[in-house]
Design a protein around this motif. Structure first.
Motif, PDB file in Angstrom:
ATOM      1  N   TRP A   1      -2.424 -11.592  -5.851  1.00  0.00           N
ATOM      2  CA  TRP A   1      -1.408 -10.680  -5.882  1.00  0.00           C
ATOM      3  C   TRP A   1      -0.041 -10.855  -5.717  1.00  0.00           C
ATOM      4  CZ3 TRP A   1      -2.353  -4.997  -4.895  1.00  0.00           C
ATOM      5  CH2 TRP A   1      -3.843  -4.561  -4.628  1.00  0.00           C
TER       6      TRP A   1
ATOM      7  N   MET B   1      -8.950   7.224  -5.548  1.00  0.00           N
ATOM      8  CA  MET B   1      -8.624   5.763  -5.943  1.00  0.00           C
ATOM      9  C   MET B   1      -7.673   5.072  -5.021  1.00  0.00           C
ATOM     10  SD  MET B   1      -8.668   6.589 -10.261  1.00  0.00           S
ATOM     11  CE  MET B   1      -8.758   4.909 -10.599  1.00  0.00           C
TER      12      MET B   1
ATOM     13  N   GLN C   1      -9.856   3.836  -2.416  1.00  0.00           N
ATOM     14  CA  GLN C   1     -10.630   2.642  -2.684  1.00  0.00           C
ATOM     15  C   GLN C   1      -9.940   1.302  -2.814  1.00  0.00           C
ATOM     16  OE1 GLN C   1     -12.224   3.579  -6.654  1.00  0.00           O
ATOM     17  NE2 GLN C   1     -14.259   3.826  -5.711  1.00  0.00           N
ATOM     18  N   ARG C   2      -8.557   1.456  -3.396  1.00  0.00           N
ATOM     19  CA  ARG C   2      -8.004   0.321  -3.891  1.00  0.00           C
ATOM     20  C   ARG C   2      -6.985  -0.101  -3.270  1.00  0.00           C
ATOM     21  NH1 ARG C   2      -8.525   0.922  -9.969  1.00  0.00           N
ATOM     22  NH2 ARG C   2     -10.654   1.917 -10.046  1.00  0.00           N
ATOM     23  N   TYR C   3      -6.522   0.718  -2.358  1.00  0.00           N
ATOM     24  CA  TYR C   3      -5.072   0.315  -1.556  1.00  0.00           C
ATOM     25  C   TYR C   3      -5.127   0.499  -0.058  1.00  0.00           C
ATOM     26  CZ  TYR C   3      -3.153   0.036  -6.086  1.00  0.00           C
ATOM     27  OH  TYR C   3      -2.816  -0.248  -7.451  1.00  0.00           O
TER      28      TYR C   3
ATOM     29  N   GLN D   1      -9.665  -9.577  -0.253  1.00  0.00           N
ATOM     30  CA  GLN D   1      -9.753  -9.885  -1.816  1.00  0.00           C
ATOM     31  C   GLN D   1      -8.741 -11.483  -1.360  1.00  0.00           C
ATOM     32  OE1 GLN D   1      -7.610  -7.427  -4.462  1.00  0.00           O
ATOM     33  NE2 GLN D   1      -9.736  -6.380  -4.956  1.00  0.00           N
TER      34      GLN D   1
ATOM     35  N   SER E   1      -1.537  -7.560  -9.625  1.00  0.00           N
ATOM     36  CA  SER E   1      -2.557  -8.248  -9.017  1.00  0.00           C
ATOM     37  C   SER E   1      -3.666  -8.465 -10.464  1.00  0.00           C
ATOM     38  CB  SER E   1      -3.488  -7.583  -8.001  1.00  0.00           C
ATOM     39  OG  SER E   1      -4.543  -6.801  -8.702  1.00  0.00           O
TER      40      SER E   1
ATOM     41  N   ASP F   1      -5.242  -6.474 -13.000  1.00  0.00           N
ATOM     42  CA  ASP F   1      -5.925  -5.423 -12.438  1.00  0.00           C
ATOM     43  C   ASP F   1      -5.015  -4.336 -12.137  1.00  0.00           C
ATOM     44  OD1 ASP F   1      -8.452  -4.131 -11.889  1.00  0.00           O
ATOM     45  OD2 ASP F   1      -7.655  -4.772  -9.876  1.00  0.00           O
ATOM     46  N   LYS F   2      -3.904  -4.590 -11.835  1.00  0.00           N
ATOM     47  CA  LYS F   2      -2.722  -3.676 -11.468  1.00  0.00           C
ATOM     48  C   LYS F   2      -1.553  -4.022 -11.676  1.00  0.00           C
ATOM     49  CE  LYS F   2      -5.601  -2.347  -7.130  1.00  0.00           C
ATOM     50  NZ  LYS F   2      -6.679  -3.450  -7.592  1.00  0.00           N
TER      51      LYS F   2
ATOM     52  N   CYS G   1       0.879  -1.438   0.101  1.00  0.00           N
ATOM     53  CA  CYS G   1       0.002   0.035  -0.052  1.00  0.00           C
ATOM     54  C   CYS G   1       0.980   1.315  -0.066  1.00  0.00           C
ATOM     55  CB  CYS G   1      -1.081   0.036   1.139  1.00  0.00           C
ATOM     56  SG  CYS G   1      -2.228  -1.171   1.078  1.00  0.00           S
TER      57      CYS G   1
ATOM     58  N   ALA H   1      -9.074  -3.870   2.297  1.00  0.00           N
ATOM     59  CA  ALA H   1      -9.605  -4.190   1.333  1.00  0.00           C
ATOM     60  C   ALA H   1      -8.631  -5.276   0.751  1.00  0.00           C
ATOM     61  CB  ALA H   1      -9.871  -3.168   0.364  1.00  0.00           C
ATOM     62  N   ILE H   2      -7.313  -5.155   0.622  1.00  0.00           N
ATOM     63  CA  ILE H   2      -6.408  -6.312  -0.033  1.00  0.00           C
ATOM     64  C   ILE H   2      -6.646  -7.676   0.733  1.00  0.00           C
ATOM     65  CG2 ILE H   2      -4.002  -6.874  -0.528  1.00  0.00           C
ATOM     66  CD1 ILE H   2      -3.584  -3.720  -1.077  1.00  0.00           C
TER      67      ILE H   2
END
Ligand SMILES: CC(C)(COP(=O)(O)OP(=O)(O)OC[C@H]1O[C@@H](n2cnc3c(N)ncnc32)[C@H](O)[C@@H]1OP(=O)(O)O)[C@@H](O)C(=O)NCCC(=O)NCCS
Length: 181
Positions: free
Chosen positions: A65, A44, A47-49, A57, A79, A92-93, A21, A53-54
Motif C-alpha cells: 500500500w 464493499m 469488506q475492503r477498508y 495485509q 495498493s 488492486d486499488k 480508510c 483487514a489492511i
C-alpha cells in the motif's frame, strides 16, 4: 501532462491506515453512486477498508500500500499484490481525491506501481474496473492499459462486480523507456 512537483508517494505506515480508510469512504461515497448502489458501496467498504483487514495485509506482506501526499496532505492511495498468474501484478486499488484529479497524480501512482512490478520481474500489470466507471476506464486507457476481458464476480449478499479486466505489459514499457533515454 506536466505534474506538479509538490507530491510524494510513500509506503503506508500504521498511523496512515485509519486516515486512508476515511479517505476511501469519502471517495467511494462521492464517486460510486450511479455506478453501484449505496448498499453495495457500504458492503464493499466494510469488506475492503477495515483498519484491521489492511493491517493484516501489511503484516502478512500480502499486498503493498502506498499513499499520495500533496503538500503533506493525504490525497490518494494505491495498493497492489501479486496476481493470480505467474509474473503478473494486480493493481488492486487506485484512488485520488476528487479535488486533486486530472492533475497527473493518478498517472504518477500508476507509474510508481508499474515500476514496482518491473523491479519484481513481472511482465504484466492488471486491474479490474467497473464497466460503467467510464472516467476511470478512460484514465486507464490513456495510461497504456487495454481491456483484456470482462468478468462478473459474485461478491456475496446478492452483489456483483461487473468489471473489465485491463492490463498492460510493463516489461515492454520498461524496454521502450530504456531506448528513449
Ligand atoms: C482513476 C483516477 C485514479 C485517475 O486519477 P487522476 O489523478 O485523475 O488521473 P491523471 O490526472 O493522472 O490522468 C491520467 C490520464 O487519464 C486521463 N483522464 C483522467 N481522468 C479522466 C476522465 N475522467 N476522463 C477521461 N480521461 C481522463 C487524463 O487526461 C490523463 O491523460 P493525459 O495525460 O493523456 O491527459 C481518479 O480519477 C480516481 O480516483 N477516480 C475515482 C476512483 C476510481 O474509480 N478509481 C479506480 C478504481 S478501479
Amino acid at each position: 501532462m506536466s505534474i506538479p512537483a509538490n507530491f510524494r508517494i510513500l509506503p503506508l505506515r500504521d498511523a496512515d491506515i485509519e486516515p486512508v480508510c476515511a479517505l476511501a469512504r469519502e471517495i467511494w461515497l462521492q464517486h460510486y453512486p450511479g455506478i453501484i448502489t449505496v448498499a453495495q458501496i457500504e458492503y464493499m467498504l466494510a469488506q475492503r477498508y477495515s483498519p484491521d483487514a489492511i493491517r493484516m495485509q501489511l503484516q502478512a506482506g500480502e499486498a503493498w500500500w502506498d499513499k499520495l501526499e500533496v503538500d503533506g496532505e493525504l490525497c490518494g492511495f494505491a495498493s497492489y499484490e501479486h496476481g493470480v498468474e505467474a509474473h503478473t501484478m494486480k493493481l488492486d486499488k487506485l484512488y485520488v481525491h476528487q479535488l486533486f484529479r486530472g492533475k497527473g497524480y493518478g498517472a504518477a501512482l500508476m507509474e510508481h506501481v508499474a515500476k514496482a512490478a518491473e523491479r519484481q520481474d513481472m511482465d504484466t500489470l492488471y486491474l479490474q474496473v467497473n464497466k460503467y466507471n467510464h472516467g476511470s476506464v478512460a484514465a486507464y486507457l490513456r495510461t497504456g492499459f487495454r481491456v483484456a476481458k470482462t468478468v462478473k464476480v459474485d461478491i456475496g449478499n446478492g452483489f456483483f462486480m461487473d468489471d473489465y479486466v485491463m492490463e498492460k505489459n510493463v516489461r515492454r514499457e520498461a524496454k521502450m523507456r530504456e531506448r528513449c533515454t
